[in-house]
Every structure is written in C-alpha cells, then in structure tokens.
Write an enzyme that holds these catalytic residues in place. Structure first.
Site, short mmCIF file in Angstrom:
data_model
loop_
_atom_site.label_atom_id
_atom_site.label_comp_id
_atom_site.label_asym_id
_atom_site.label_seq_id
_atom_site.Cartn_x
_atom_site.Cartn_y
_atom_site.Cartn_z
N GLN A 173 -9.95 -4.11 -3.72
CA GLN A 173 -11.27 -3.61 -3.35
C GLN A 173 -12.26 -3.82 -4.50
OE1 GLN A 173 -12.01 -1.95 -0.22
NE2 GLN A 173 -14.04 -2.50 -0.95
N ASP A 194 -17.67 6.58 -1.15
CA ASP A 194 -16.34 6.49 -0.53
C ASP A 194 -16.07 7.84 0.14
OD1 ASP A 194 -13.78 5.75 0.25
OD2 ASP A 194 -12.89 5.95 -1.75
N ARG A 222 -13.25 -8.97 0.97
CA ARG A 222 -11.86 -8.58 0.70
C ARG A 222 -10.96 -9.82 0.82
NH1 ARG A 222 -9.95 -3.50 1.19
NH2 ARG A 222 -8.10 -4.53 0.38
N HIS A 234 -7.30 0.73 -6.50
CA HIS A 234 -7.47 -0.16 -5.34
C HIS A 234 -8.08 -1.47 -5.90
CE1 HIS A 234 -7.69 -1.49 -1.36
NE2 HIS A 234 -8.55 -0.65 -0.82
N CYS A 249 -16.50 1.16 0.45
CA CYS A 249 -15.30 0.36 0.73
C CYS A 249 -14.89 0.41 2.19
CB CYS A 249 -14.16 0.82 -0.16
SG CYS A 249 -13.78 2.57 0.04
N ARG A 255 0.88 -1.18 0.00
CA ARG A 255 0.00 0.00 0.00
C ARG A 255 0.92 1.22 0.00
NH1 ARG A 255 -5.34 1.21 3.53
NH2 ARG A 255 -6.06 -0.19 1.90
N1 CP Z 1 -11.26 -0.60 2.28
C1 CP Z 1 -9.98 -0.58 2.74
O1 CP Z 1 -9.01 -0.72 1.99
O2 CP Z 1 -9.87 -0.42 4.08
P1 CP Z 1 -8.51 -0.16 4.88
O3 CP Z 1 -8.00 1.19 4.44
O4 CP Z 1 -8.89 -0.20 6.33
O5 CP Z 1 -7.53 -1.24 4.50
N1 NVA Z 2 -10.21 6.43 -1.38
C1 NVA Z 2 -9.85 5.99 -0.06
C2 NVA Z 2 -10.03 4.51 0.06
C3 NVA Z 2 -9.72 3.93 1.40
C4 NVA Z 2 -9.87 2.44 1.45
C5 NVA Z 2 -8.42 6.40 0.26
O1 NVA Z 2 -7.56 6.28 -0.61
O2 NVA Z 2 -8.17 6.84 1.38
#
Ligand code: CP
Ligand code: NVA
Length: 303
Positions: A131, A222, A289, A128, A261, A101
C-alpha cells in the site's frame, strides 16, 4: 540470496526510488514485462478479507505471465493445522514466492525464515508495505515528485500509517501524523522512520491537534477500526469524529488531494462527497496497487 519484503524498513532510499521508477516503467510499458514471471507461481495466503490486494496481485501476476494460487485461511480448515514454519517451507516447494496477509507480523517472520523463496507482506498488524509503495507512486504521478512534499495522515495510528511513514522517509516525503490521544503510531516504528528520515532530510511531526495538517499537500485517511479490532464503532466514534477528513479540512489545510487506502467508510473517516470529488486520488491508488506490486514481484523474483 532471496529477498523478502516485510516492511521496507531495511531498504535504502536509492533502492526504494529505483523500485518506484520500476513501477512507473512497468505501468507505461506493460508489453515489455508481460513474460517476466513466465513459468512462475505465487502462493497467496490470506488470514483476513481483501478486495484490492487479492485481486490486484492475482491480475497483476497474470499480466506478468505468472500464475497465482489463492489460499483462504480465514477461519477455514487450513487454520491451525500445522506450524507456520512448516506451512511456509511446504509452499516454497512449489511456489516461487509467497504473498501473505496475516494478523501478526511474527507469522511473516516465521514464513520468511522457513521459506526458501521471497515472502511479501500483503498487510499485517504492523505494516502494509505494498500500500505504501502504491500511494507514493500515486503522489509521484500527481506531483511529478515525492521529495519535499508533505503528507498528513489523519486518524488511527495503524499499519498503513507505519508504512506511509517508512516509505515516505525513504522517498523524501515529509510526514504529519495526526491522531486522537491514545491512538498514536507505534513509537518503535516511528523511531525506525525517524532513523531513515535523519538520513534523507525528511521531517516527521506527530500531533493530536488537527491544525498540524495545515500546509500539507495531501491528506490521507484510513478506517478508524482496522481488521481484527473488535472495538464497537460507537465506543470510539465521538473521539474520532473531530478527525474526519472532509471538505472543510481540505480548505483549512490547503491540501490539493485526498488519499485513502480503502475500504473507506463514507461519512465516517472521510466524507463520501470528498471521495467522489476532483481532489480524490482513491481510484488511482487502487489501480497503482497492481503496478507497485508488479514492480516488487519483478524485483524480488528476477534478482
Ligand atoms: N487497501 C487494501 O489493502 O484493500 P483490501 O483490504 O481490500 O485488500
Ligand atoms: N488499517 C486497515 C487497512 C485496510 C487495507 C486494516 O488493517 O484493516
């Protein structure tokens, strides 16, 4: 040759559908897949916070018989010690896959280039993908199909929007993306999705008018401010509030379900009462997930 998963943009509709089917199979037959990662280790490196992604990868890998090492680089002592290519090449000396990430998609490209093992995108500024797959698995379970349905994403055009567009185009799901002016999805990524949609017959609509979501099967919300965006909430709240996903919008559009998400901000992008309602698929998405990622791991580590 090793295969990475950076975005799904280079996948075929057939391979994506096969991956979705694999996720369904793994979810239904966990015992059969309990050793597919036996003796394998995955390095998971996070530049940003995570609840769902971190835990679902860790527990999911365990359920496949493998082992995960979590690396926290959130401003910690590992950040900036060496070049990305060297980090990835070293991790690949021990790990059978790298989950990452990161802030910038280019970091993942560096990792993928330097590592001799698969690199899986656990969220970046642009995509993502894990997701996206989990969300279409959830839609598939709710409707028995993904083809011919319509998902309306409402809010900030972001990484999640982009992956929903691409995976939706691959799986035959029509897309409506409604954003406030100035917060549209990245035109280059919309073009990637359009190119896939032209082959799969999917319709993609972009609008600043919330009424474009009328007739959608699912509304998707989101956060208005993604991780790494330091804009104060007060600076954008009035602009985004008319785009809140709430009960009145569910009724107006006729949507059967609502998705998000998570992490969700109750009574900002979505009402708390809608999260807790019968129409909410949020916890099913969270559960999926793990099943979606286990399908990805099984595919990339056994081929
Ligand atoms: N939806 C998602 O990726 O959640 P986190 O940021 O908690 O991993
Ligand atoms: N769009 C959000 C998604 C989190 C899972 C972010 O990048 O923070």
């Amino acid at each position: 040759m090793k295969q990475d998963l950076l975005s799904f943009a280079n996948w075929t509709p057939e391979d994506t559908k096969a991956l979705l089917d694999l996720a369904v199979t793994i979810k239904q037959n966990p015992a059969k897949y309990s050793q597919v990662l036996a003796g394998k280790s995955v390095a998971a490196l996070f530049e940003k916070p995570s609840l769902r992604t971190r835990v679902s990868f860790d527990i999911g890998i365990n359920k496949l018989g493998g082992h995960m090492v979590y690396l926290d680089v959130q401003g910690g002592k590992l950040a900036g010690r060496e070049d990305n290519v060297d980090t990835a090449a070293n991790l690949a000396c021990w790990a059978d896959a790298i989950v990452a990430r990161v802030f910038s998609h280019s970091t993942l490209e560096d990792y993928a280039k330097a590592a001799k093992v698969p690199v899986i995108n656990a969220l970046c500024d642009k995509y993502h993908p894990c997701q996206g797959l989990a969300d279409y698995l959830t839609m598939y379970e709710a409707f028995g199909k993904t083809e011919g349905l319509t998902m309306a994403y409402i809010g900030d055009g972001n990484n999640v929007t982009h992956s929903l567009l691409i995976v939706g185009a691959l799986l035959g799901c029509n897309q409506v993306v409604v954003t406030p002016p100035g917060h549209e999805a990245d035109p280059e990524i919309v073009a990637q999705a359009q190119a896939i949609a032209a082959k799969t017959g999917v319709k993609i609509v972009q609008s600043n008018d919330i009424d474009a979501a009328i007739g959608a099967d699912v509304l998707y919300a989101d956060t208005w401010l993604s991780m790494g965006d330091d804009t104060p909430l007060e600076a954008i709240k009035d602009k985004f509030m008319p785009y809140q996903v709430n009960e009145a919008l569910m009724e107006k559009t006729g949507a059967k379900y609502v998705m998000h998400c998570q992490p969700a901000h109750r009574d900002l992008e979505i009402t708390g009462s809608l999260i807790d309602s019968e129409q909410s698929l949020l916890m099913q998405e969270a559960e999926n997930r793990m099943h979606a990622q286990n399908a990805i791991l099984t595919k990339l580590l056994s081929s």
